[in-house]
Design a protein around this motif. Structure first.
Motif, PDB file in Angstrom:
ATOM      1  N   THR A 206      -8.893 -20.143 -30.526  1.00 50.24           N
ATOM      2  CA  THR A 206      -7.667 -20.494 -30.093  1.00 50.24           C
ATOM      3  C   THR A 206      -6.801 -21.663 -30.693  1.00 50.24           C
TER       4      THR A 206
ATOM      5  N   ILE B  73      -3.327 -24.398 -31.123  1.00 49.69           N
ATOM      6  CA  ILE B  73      -2.072 -24.526 -30.538  1.00 49.69           C
ATOM      7  C   ILE B  73      -1.548 -25.409 -31.691  1.00 49.69           C
TER       8      ILE B  73
ATOM      9  N   ILE C 269       4.124 -17.133 -32.382  1.00 52.72           N
ATOM     10  CA  ILE C 269       3.160 -16.863 -31.338  1.00 52.72           C
ATOM     11  C   ILE C 269       2.061 -15.619 -31.810  1.00 52.72           C
TER      12      ILE C 269
ATOM     13  N   GLY D 226      -0.620 -20.537 -29.715  1.00 58.58           N
ATOM     14  CA  GLY D 226       0.549 -20.907 -29.007  1.00 58.58           C
ATOM     15  C   GLY D 226       1.040 -22.056 -29.686  1.00 58.58           C
ATOM     16  N   THR D 227       2.435 -22.350 -28.990  1.00 56.67           N
ATOM     17  CA  THR D 227       3.377 -23.745 -29.983  1.00 56.67           C
ATOM     18  C   THR D 227       3.703 -24.490 -28.749  1.00 56.67           C
TER      19      THR D 227
ATOM     20  N   THR E 188      -5.168 -26.754 -21.597  1.00 52.96           N
ATOM     21  CA  THR E 188      -5.228 -25.692 -22.554  1.00 52.96           C
ATOM     22  C   THR E 188      -6.789 -25.674 -22.916  1.00 52.96           C
TER      23      THR E 188
ATOM     24  N   LYS F 266      -3.354 -17.606 -23.062  1.00 52.43           N
ATOM     25  CA  LYS F 266      -2.352 -16.654 -23.736  1.00 52.43           C
ATOM     26  C   LYS F 266      -1.290 -17.491 -24.407  1.00 52.43           C
ATOM     27  N   GLY F 267      -1.383 -17.197 -25.945  1.00 54.28           N
ATOM     28  CA  GLY F 267      -0.087 -17.876 -26.539  1.00 54.28           C
ATOM     29  C   GLY F 267       1.010 -17.825 -26.217  1.00 54.28           C
ATOM     30  N   ALA F 268       1.861 -18.888 -26.028  1.00 50.97           N
ATOM     31  CA  ALA F 268       3.162 -19.021 -25.724  1.00 50.97           C
ATOM     32  C   ALA F 268       4.045 -20.112 -26.262  1.00 50.97           C
ATOM     33  N   MET F 269       5.365 -20.027 -25.955  1.00 52.22           N
ATOM     34  CA  MET F 269       6.204 -21.311 -26.524  1.00 52.22           C
ATOM     35  C   MET F 269       6.217 -22.011 -25.438  1.00 52.22           C
TER      36      MET F 269
END
Lengths: 302, 359
Positions: free
Chosen positions: B114, B116, B123, B128-129, B266, B276-279
């Protein structure tokens, strides 16, 4: 341009010009002895980082200045060994010194990034014109800047040592034949350059920014080298050169603060444009003023 | 010392010895690799990241950190992150904007790891960002400035005028104008995030030209705040709220980042396998942005007003609500139009009342 703006700009240019003047004087001494040192920036950075470290540790900013001077000299010693004793290429050695300085200063300054150092004691002179005000902060290094230029001018032009030093810079073989100790004179000149560059760095850290950041001098060491040519290797003219560049930087920021409708990116180019514009003015006369043996390794046998 | 205590101590020592090596062999619940672009001692951006990482390490017992400072925003960062993965890192935190494409490339070839990343837009399911919603929070700083500045004129030292920085300036001016309609924000651009000599000269120039309050968006606020203090004007900080120590007289307040809660969350998701990758853009409401303690110079009425403004923002207020004019007099937002989310980071105009040019 109003009087207020001119006075504010002049006052503001003192801070930037002081460190430039010290660095330029140092480079003049070295170049008069025939050694061009492109590592001024590196020595200034090491000076600034050492000043920051020594001031924090001892609590005394003058110890910081002393540490910066010694650190600048230590850096220049490495350079002196390479170019004076080994006859290494001056340009390449100077650039190596710059990168060495970047690394060493980052290492020395690491614990002090963003931390505040207590700077040199200073007196603030302030005057105001209605809404606009002008302030200049006078500390020991500002006070000593002009005497330093006078001292360098006197040493170079009025002493036997200066005559020998200049002779080495013009024609080392002839100077050697006349009994000058080329090696010792060039070592002395390079060390003087290191000392003054270190002090220049100290002024930036202890009187302008009050903190350390990597690469903080942001090219001012190279501006100092350009100013040497602008000043035609004359310490008195270096004062004018440092004030012109310092003034150009101060002016563009004053104009931005005043709200002049010009692109900030263009404004940030101004000081460098000005430097480029004045260099051609020195043109051929500048070439003639240059020490004849500048940059050449010594070819004789001592 | 009596016999019983001695026996007890011996027993405890024996247990400790027996447990020691066994515990060392235990696998840590999670290994996290973190890369920083600068030194974590900068009292600014990197320090704030490091504080968040430390909060995470404290909150999750046994969590192991692998950290690297001064990681450049080049392919070198990819090699550093690969080495961290080779050492067992399951979560990688890339803290600087320019690390984005390198971290993203690794994420696409290592689907089991993972990532970030701070401040970007890319994404992936495992990438994630995150960043603070700085713009809305700057509104509260503007309110503080509008109430404190006697001249009604603030100086804003800007490193590089990119979209989200311009957004910060705009929100600051809107906040200030909400309490003082004649308020003016003068911007000076230095052209770099860390050109300290120019920051000093810029701060002085702004004070010379009549500003009695300074704020800034550069890497470390130290120089600008020190100059403000030396010349007896107010200051508002950004990045690290620790800067208030520099200015006991002139400090008003400041904005800082608080990354801890998001990083803890996270790490827990990664351990549970639910990431789950998301903004993620969080502000004052989620406490990713925090308002620094007030300085002694700030009277109670102002403190109340600034806190109320911060609460208003936390409750969902956006300063970028039309009608809104830019500083050339043209309408950029019509009545009822609103900017939010990612749009707040894409400004290429200053609002009315800001003195300066974008390019």
């Amino acid at each position: 341009m109003s009087t207020a703006l001119i006075v504010a700009t002049l006052a503001a240019s003192v801070a930037a010009a002081t460190s430039l003047l010290y660095a330029t004087l140092g480079e003049i001494v070295g170049e008069r002895a025939g050694v061009i040192n492109l590592g001024v920036e590196g020595m200034m950075l090491v000076g600034a980082a050492s000043a920051c470290a020594a001031t924090t540790v001892t609590g005394n900013p003058y110890c910081g200045v002393l540490a910066a001077a010694l650190a600048g000299m230590a850096m220049s010693l490495v350079f002196a060994y390479a170019v004076v004793d080994c006859g290494a290429n001056q340009l390449a050695s100077g650039l190596s010194l710059l990168f060495l300085g970047l690394g060493v200063s980052a290492l020395v300054g690491k614990p002090y990034v963003g931390a505040i150092v207590h700077g040199l004691p200073s007196v603030s002179l302030q005057t105001s014109f209605g809404e606009v005000s002008a302030a200049v902060s006078i500390d020991a290094l500002v006070v000593l800047a002009l005497p330093a230029a006078a001292l360098v001018a006197w040493l170079l032009n009025a002493t036997r040592w200066g005559l020998q030093l200049r002779a080495v810079g013009e024609n080392p073989l002839a100077a050697f034949a006349a009994g000058c100790n080329r090696r010792r004179l060039q070592y002395q000149a390079i060390l003087a350059g290191g000392l003054l560059s270190g002090v220049a760095g100290a002024h930036i850290c202890l009187a302008v920014t009050y903190t350390w950041a990597e690469g903080m001098t942001a090219g001012r060491g190279f501006i100092a080298i350009a100013l040497v040519m602008f000043a035609r290797w004359n310490p008195w003219a270096a004062i004018a050169g440092a004030l012109v560049f310092g003034g150009a930087e101060a002016l563009q920021l004053q104009l931005q603060a005043r709200g002049l409708d010009v692109s900030p990116f263009f404004m940030n180019m101004l000081p460098y444009l000005l430097t480029l514009a004045v260099l051609p003015l020195t043109g051929r006369a500048g070439q003639l003023a240059a020490p004849a043996a500048l940059g050449r390794p010594f070819a004789g046998v001592e | 010392m009596n016999a019983i205590t001695r026996t007890l101590l011996c027993a405890l020592a024996a247990i400790a010895l027996a447990a020691g090596p066994a515990r060392a062999q235990d696998k840590p619940p999670l290994i996290v690799g973190v890369i920083y672009v600068g030194s974590v001692n900068d009292y600014g951006y990197n320090r704030a990241m490091k504080d968040g990482v430390d909060d995470m390490a404290k909150a999750i017992p046994g969590l192991k950190l692998i950290e690297a400072e001064n990681v450049p925003e080049t392919a070198e960062s990819e090699r550093v992150m690969s080495a961290m993965i080779a050492q067992g890192a399951k979560l990688i935190i890339a803290t600087s904007f320019g690390h984005q494409e390198f971290a993203n490339r690794l994420a696409r070839s290592h689907r089991d790891i993972t990532f970030i990343h701070a401040g970007g837009w890319m994404i992936e399911p495992n990438f994630g960002t995150f960043f603070g919603a700085t713009q809305t929070a700057w509104y509260a700083m503007g309110v503080a400035a509008g109430l404190m500045s006697k001249a009604g004129k603030a100086g804003f030292v800007v490193g590089v005028p990119i979209g989200f920085v311009i957004g910060n300036v705009n929100a600051f001016q809107i906040g200030a104008a909400s309490v003082n309609p004649k308020f003016e924000t003068r911007v000076v651009v230095t052209g770099g995030w860390s050109d300290k000599v120019k920051e000093a000269a810029a701060a002085n120039a702004l004070i010379d030209q009549g500003a009695d309050l300074l704020t800034m968006h550069v890497d470390s606020p130290a120089t600008v705040i020190q100059i403000a203090e030396n010349r007896g004007v107010y200051s508002i900080g950004f990045q690290s709220i620790e800067a208030r120590k520099i200015a006991p007289k002139g400090w008003i307040t400041g904005l800082g980042f608080n990354w801890g809660p998001y990083m803890i969350e996270t790490a827990k998701q990664v351990m549970a396998g639910t990431f789950k990758g998301a903004m993620v853009r969080q502000g004052l409401a989620e406490k990713m942005m925090v308002v620094a303690p007030f300085g002694d110079a700030v009277p109670p009425a102002v403190r109340t007003a600034v806190t109320a403004a911060a609460d208003k923002v936390a409750a969902g207020f956006t300063p970028f609500t039309g009608p809104l004019k830019d500083n050339t007099g043209a309408y950029q937002l019509t009545k009822g139009e609103k900017l939010d989310g990612a749009d707040m980071g894409k400004f290429n105009w200053y609002v009315a009342g800001v003195v300066g040019r974008v390019r």
